[in-house]
Design an enzyme around this catalytic site. Structure first.
Site, PDB file in Angstrom:
ATOM      1  N   ARG A 124     -20.003  18.610   6.675  1.00  0.00           N
ATOM      2  CA  ARG A 124     -20.730  19.086   7.848  1.00  0.00           C
ATOM      3  C   ARG A 124     -20.241  18.354   9.087  1.00  0.00           C
ATOM      4  O   ARG A 124     -19.412  17.458   9.017  1.00  0.00           O
ATOM      5  CB  ARG A 124     -22.243  18.887   7.677  1.00  0.00           C
ATOM      6  CG  ARG A 124     -22.676  17.436   7.669  1.00  0.00           C
ATOM      7  CD  ARG A 124     -24.198  17.320   7.652  1.00  0.00           C
ATOM      8  NE  ARG A 124     -24.618  15.926   7.783  1.00  0.00           N
ATOM      9  CZ  ARG A 124     -25.884  15.546   7.931  1.00  0.00           C
ATOM     10  NH1 ARG A 124     -26.846  16.446   7.945  1.00  0.00           N
ATOM     11  NH2 ARG A 124     -26.198  14.273   8.055  1.00  0.00           N
TER      12      ARG A 124
ATOM     13  N   ASP B 238     -17.170  14.608   0.049  1.00  0.00           N
ATOM     14  CA  ASP B 238     -18.439  14.271   0.675  1.00  0.00           C
ATOM     15  C   ASP B 238     -19.451  13.986  -0.438  1.00  0.00           C
ATOM     16  O   ASP B 238     -19.198  14.303  -1.598  1.00  0.00           O
ATOM     17  CB  ASP B 238     -18.939  15.428   1.551  1.00  0.00           C
ATOM     18  CG  ASP B 238     -19.776  14.949   2.732  1.00  0.00           C
ATOM     19  OD1 ASP B 238     -20.800  14.279   2.493  1.00  0.00           O
ATOM     20  OD2 ASP B 238     -19.404  15.240   3.892  1.00  0.00           O
TER      21      ASP B 238
ATOM     22  N   ASP C 247     -18.105   9.429  -2.549  1.00  0.00           N
ATOM     23  CA  ASP C 247     -19.074   8.495  -1.995  1.00  0.00           C
ATOM     24  C   ASP C 247     -18.305   7.236  -1.593  1.00  0.00           C
ATOM     25  O   ASP C 247     -17.901   6.445  -2.450  1.00  0.00           O
ATOM     26  CB  ASP C 247     -20.150   8.168  -3.038  1.00  0.00           C
ATOM     27  CG  ASP C 247     -21.210   7.208  -2.510  1.00  0.00           C
ATOM     28  OD1 ASP C 247     -21.045   6.692  -1.391  1.00  0.00           O
ATOM     29  OD2 ASP C 247     -22.196   6.972  -3.228  1.00  0.00           O
TER      30      ASP C 247
ATOM     31  N   ASN D  84     -12.643  10.426   8.112  1.00  0.00           N
ATOM     32  CA  ASN D  84     -13.724  10.853   8.992  1.00  0.00           C
ATOM     33  C   ASN D  84     -15.102  10.354   8.554  1.00  0.00           C
ATOM     34  O   ASN D  84     -15.957  10.107   9.397  1.00  0.00           O
ATOM     35  CB  ASN D  84     -13.738  12.389   9.057  1.00  0.00           C
ATOM     36  CG  ASN D  84     -14.993  12.927   9.681  1.00  0.00           C
ATOM     37  OD1 ASN D  84     -15.178  12.854  10.896  1.00  0.00           O
ATOM     38  ND2 ASN D  84     -15.882  13.490   8.865  1.00  0.00           N
TER      39      ASN D  84
ATOM     40  N   TYR E 294     -22.690   0.044  13.680  1.00  0.00           N
ATOM     41  CA  TYR E 294     -21.777   1.186  13.819  1.00  0.00           C
ATOM     42  C   TYR E 294     -20.669   0.885  14.820  1.00  0.00           C
ATOM     43  O   TYR E 294     -19.482   1.130  14.547  1.00  0.00           O
ATOM     44  CB  TYR E 294     -22.574   2.410  14.265  1.00  0.00           C
ATOM     45  CG  TYR E 294     -21.749   3.662  14.438  1.00  0.00           C
ATOM     46  CD1 TYR E 294     -21.364   4.424  13.341  1.00  0.00           C
ATOM     47  CD2 TYR E 294     -21.367   4.083  15.710  1.00  0.00           C
ATOM     48  CE1 TYR E 294     -20.614   5.580  13.498  1.00  0.00           C
ATOM     49  CE2 TYR E 294     -20.618   5.238  15.883  1.00  0.00           C
ATOM     50  CZ  TYR E 294     -20.243   5.985  14.779  1.00  0.00           C
ATOM     51  OH  TYR E 294     -19.488   7.124  14.950  1.00  0.00           O
TER      52      TYR E 294
END
Length: 255
Positions: free
Chosen positions: A21, A42, A68, A95, A162
């Site tokens: 997504r 994903d 994962d 990504n 992050y």
């Protein structure tokens, strides 16, 4: 998706992490439209299978493999399965990432949150890159594109883990480019701004507006704004571009 890149990456074999997504799905779809053969991973299994089925119905060569990044063994399995399905690997888009620390001050973060973000965003990028290395070397035109973030360039507050992880991805890009260059592999990074996707739905409206007004191009950023630069860095047109960071944010941050 833009049609300008149609066929530009015909036959190119590309792996994408976190492709079910958001920006990842946009990369997968754009690669398919450009003629690439794609395997994406994903941990969102239902979304991953649905996206692969939808793109295959459109005539694209796309398949899904569970992944994962917090589990190192699944990274190796993903790369091996991708190489098997595609008969090799020409490109890798790192990504997949998690935020977790959004909205919390540095003093409010737990070590568990810090470690979880670093394990996925930093360690996962490293492990995927080295797992793909033999295949990219054999390709003769191997290319890695790491997805960083412009938050690491302007120091977004209340997002420390992050931001730190994406700063690490940028630094890793430079070092990997020097190591992998001996094998003819390019390694670059892009730093998208706040993009309107599912993963940023939690971001307050005022932060979205702050970004819009701070950009030289004062509008919302959408996935199509990011796919073109990524496809370029995977293409033969960028064969002599490596170790570089390209901010893709409408001029919110400028080099």
């Amino acid at each position: 998706m833009h049609n300008a890149a149609s066929g530009a990456l015909a036959g190119r074999r590309v792996l994408v992490t976190g492709g079910a997504r958001g920006l990842g799905a946009a990369f997968v779809a754009a690669l398919g439209a450009a003629g690439a053969r794609v395997v994406f991973g994903d941990l969102l299994h239902d979304e991953g299978r649905a996206l692969a089925a939808s793109l295959c119905e459109q005539g694209h060569d796309v398949s899904y493999v569970p992944l994962d990044l917090s589990q190192p063994q699944t990274i190796t399995a993903f790369v091996d399965e991708g190489a098997k399905r595609l008969g090799g690997i020409d490109g890798l888009i790192n990504n997949a990432a998690i935020t977790y620390s959004g909205g919390k001050l540095a003093t409010e973060l737990s070590t568990e949150t810090w470690d979880a973000v670093m394990n996925v965003n930093v360690r996962g990028t490293w492990l995927a890159s080295i797992a793909a290395l033999p295949h990219l070397r054999d390709s003769g035109r191997g290319a890695i594109v790491n997805i960083a973030s412009d938050t690491a360039l302007w120091g977004a507050p209340k997002l420390l883990a992050y931001v730190a992880s994406k700063g690490a991805v940028i630094s890793m890009t430079h070092s990997l480019a020097r190591e992998f260059g001996a094998h003819g592999i390019t390694v670059n990074a892009i730093a998208p701004g706040l993009t309107e996707v599912e993963a940023t739905a939690y971001v307050p409206a005022e932060r979205h507006e702050y970004y819009k007004q701070g950009r030289a191009l004062t509008r919302a950023q959408v996935p199509d704004d990011v796919t073109g630069p990524v496809l370029f860095l995977l293409s033969d047109a960028a064969r002599f571009v490596t170790g570089q960071l390209l901010p893709v944010n409408g001029g919110f941050v400028m080099n």
